[in-house]
Design a protein around this motif. Sequence first.
Motif, PDB file in Angstrom:
ATOM      1  N   UNK A   6       1.022  -1.496  -0.051  1.00  0.00           N
ATOM      2  CA  UNK A   6       0.148   0.426  -0.252  1.00  0.00           C
ATOM      3  C   UNK A   6       0.954   1.195  -0.343  1.00  0.00           C
ATOM      4  N   UNK A   7       0.870   2.452  -0.613  1.00  0.00           N
ATOM      5  CA  UNK A   7       1.194   2.913  -1.050  1.00  0.00           C
ATOM      6  C   UNK A   7       0.744   4.662  -0.977  1.00  0.00           C
ATOM      7  N   UNK A   8       0.779   5.472  -0.121  1.00  0.00           N
ATOM      8  CA  UNK A   8       0.194   6.241  -0.025  1.00  0.00           C
ATOM      9  C   UNK A   8       1.334   7.982  -0.465  1.00  0.00           C
ATOM     10  N   UNK A   9       0.684   8.666  -1.238  1.00  0.00           N
ATOM     11  CA  UNK A   9       1.476   9.904  -1.510  1.00  0.00           C
ATOM     12  C   UNK A   9       0.244  11.218  -1.463  1.00  0.00           C
ATOM     13  N   UNK A  10       0.838  11.841  -1.074  1.00  0.00           N
ATOM     14  CA  UNK A  10       0.081  13.621  -0.869  1.00  0.00           C
ATOM     15  C   UNK A  10       0.788  15.009  -1.730  1.00  0.00           C
ATOM     16  N   UNK A  11      -0.292  14.612  -2.744  1.00  0.00           N
ATOM     17  CA  UNK A  11      -0.169  15.899  -3.703  1.00  0.00           C
ATOM     18  C   UNK A  11       0.303  17.071  -2.954  1.00  0.00           C
ATOM     19  N   UNK A  12       1.465  18.335  -3.134  1.00  0.00           N
ATOM     20  CA  UNK A  12       1.445  19.867  -3.075  1.00  0.00           C
ATOM     21  C   UNK A  12       0.162  20.335  -2.815  1.00  0.00           C
ATOM     22  N   UNK A  13      -0.130  19.935  -3.030  1.00  0.00           N
ATOM     23  CA  UNK A  13      -2.083  20.710  -3.298  1.00  0.00           C
ATOM     24  C   UNK A  13      -3.264  20.068  -2.043  1.00  0.00           C
ATOM     25  N   UNK A  14      -2.548  18.735  -0.915  1.00  0.00           N
ATOM     26  CA  UNK A  14      -3.219  18.061  -0.613  1.00  0.00           C
ATOM     27  C   UNK A  14      -4.366  17.200  -0.603  1.00  0.00           C
ATOM     28  N   UNK A  15      -4.181  17.321  -2.032  1.00  0.00           N
ATOM     29  CA  UNK A  15      -5.092  15.659  -2.473  1.00  0.00           C
ATOM     30  C   UNK A  15      -4.083  14.324  -1.920  1.00  0.00           C
ATOM     31  N   UNK A  16      -4.704  13.613  -0.972  1.00  0.00           N
ATOM     32  CA  UNK A  16      -3.958  12.209  -0.436  1.00  0.00           C
ATOM     33  C   UNK A  16      -4.750  10.843  -1.557  1.00  0.00           C
ATOM     34  N   UNK A  17      -3.369  10.840  -2.016  1.00  0.00           N
ATOM     35  CA  UNK A  17      -3.874   9.400  -2.839  1.00  0.00           C
ATOM     36  C   UNK A  17      -3.487   8.384  -2.465  1.00  0.00           C
ATOM     37  N   UNK A 182     -15.809  22.054  -2.404  1.00  0.00           N
ATOM     38  CA  UNK A 182     -14.733  21.025  -3.348  1.00  0.00           C
ATOM     39  C   UNK A 182     -13.546  21.802  -3.620  1.00  0.00           C
ATOM     40  N   UNK A 183     -12.717  20.351  -3.213  1.00  0.00           N
ATOM     41  CA  UNK A 183     -10.909  21.662  -3.054  1.00  0.00           C
ATOM     42  C   UNK A 183     -10.140  20.293  -2.240  1.00  0.00           C
ATOM     43  N   UNK A 184      -9.505  19.992  -3.035  1.00  0.00           N
ATOM     44  CA  UNK A 184      -7.893  19.031  -3.499  1.00  0.00           C
ATOM     45  C   UNK A 184      -7.676  18.657  -1.734  1.00  0.00           C
ATOM     46  N   UNK A 185      -7.197  19.929  -0.908  1.00  0.00           N
ATOM     47  CA  UNK A 185      -7.300  19.776   0.415  1.00  0.00           C
ATOM     48  C   UNK A 185      -8.247  19.074   1.030  1.00  0.00           C
ATOM     49  N   UNK A 186      -7.832  18.190   2.020  1.00  0.00           N
ATOM     50  CA  UNK A 186      -8.854  16.855   2.410  1.00  0.00           C
ATOM     51  C   UNK A 186      -9.707  16.034   1.502  1.00  0.00           C
ATOM     52  N   UNK A 187      -9.117  15.891   0.004  1.00  0.00           N
ATOM     53  CA  UNK A 187      -9.338  14.839  -0.823  1.00  0.00           C
ATOM     54  C   UNK A 187      -8.800  13.739  -0.716  1.00  0.00           C
ATOM     55  N   UNK A 188      -9.745  12.801  -0.579  1.00  0.00           N
ATOM     56  CA  UNK A 188      -8.355  11.042  -0.909  1.00  0.00           C
ATOM     57  C   UNK A 188      -9.718  10.833  -2.332  1.00  0.00           C
ATOM     58  N   UNK A 189      -8.430   9.753  -2.559  1.00  0.00           N
ATOM     59  CA  UNK A 189      -8.897   8.848  -3.548  1.00  0.00           C
ATOM     60  C   UNK A 189      -7.496   7.835  -3.471  1.00  0.00           C
TER      61      UNK A 189
END
Length: 413
Positions: A6-17, A182-189
């Motif tokens: 399981x790989x977790x990565x957070x984009x600079x804008x806060x979107x967690x993948x 609706x925003x990327x910071x706090x969003x999860x994919x």
Amino acid sequence: MPEQIIHTHELPNGLTVVIEPMSDVQSAAFCFLIPGGSAFDPAEHGGTAAALTDWITRGAGDLDSRDLSNALDNLGVQRNESTGLNHLAFTAATLGENVPAALSLYADIIRRPQLSDEEFEGAIAGIEQSLRAIEDEPQRKLMIELRRRCYDAPWGLPTEGSLEELARITAKSVRAHYDRCLRPNGAILGIAGCVDIQEMLALVSEAFGDWGTKPDSSMVTGPRGERIGHIHHDSTQTHIGIAYDAIEYAHPDYYKAWAAVGILSGGMSARLFTEVRERRGLCYSVSASLNSLKHEGRVLCYAGTTVERAQETFDVTLRELQRLGDGIESHELERCKARAKSSLIMQQESTTSRATSIARDWHFLKRVQTLDDIRRDIDELTVSGVLDYVHQHPARDFTVLTIGPNPLKVEEA
């Protein structure tokens, strides 16, 4: 079970993948959790987020509603949209090779929806039909109203609002909700299945990396409804709802709480079904479930019966809830464990289940539980441990709601 990566990565804008490759499948699925759920609906405008959840898929980018549906269908996408308290949820499953194209379409849906006036009425009409159907579904109505009474607002409010609130919602107010929430910071994919980690990260970065951040949204809070109540309904049936405090998903004792509720209502051999329905024949349906928000939880119980047997059904159900602390048999716990392990095996085979689970885990826990983690927690459950939990969190201070021709006598709540 195969080793999970399981790989977790957070984009600079806060979107967690969160990505979980699954080598033994050909499909893949993703689950988007986007801030902006019903807890952030404006005051007296319940149903705003639900309207947006439907409307946002009715045309995006250069594609109108019909063309967008066709594009997703041509990729073999099995999809679902839903409105939660915290998030709008978008889930899609298809062949692994089609994920890049599907993600591109969802980037348009989430970031570039058309939100056209022509499609707005259709979105509102769907919610209106669902709300009107509640009056013909007393069990559904009961559980909606029970949540309203056992949780503070906005956590207990129905995601679709009410007919009165729906009449106040306009295309302008829903667009404002989109712009505000609706925003990327706090969003999860969450992505799971036949995928390559680095390829997915590159795709997500390209599609969402320049999505601008927004401030956290505020919510309107308020008190819960009356703890004991009755809704009159002319019928030969009485519907009974009971709620009491439990713990949240992130609590260290969560699986003890889960086991306690499983002993009460984990199949046809569980206590409520056996004692209330089978042995006494008091009702046609009885159940209990563990419901968790991020910082609190409840046990929600339901029983459906005839008017004549309603009082005894309520009394016996309440007694079964309370006597759980008197003792638990080892075979009851082992049966719960067996059901859980079967569920884990089925979840291992479903990319949709895994994508949803890893996104949900990140929301609640800020980490992802592997299936081995969960299996270990379940294996370590003991009768004494579950009883300790029941004694620390006994069934008491009940919220009780009934729907039927006559209210019940509620003394022990």
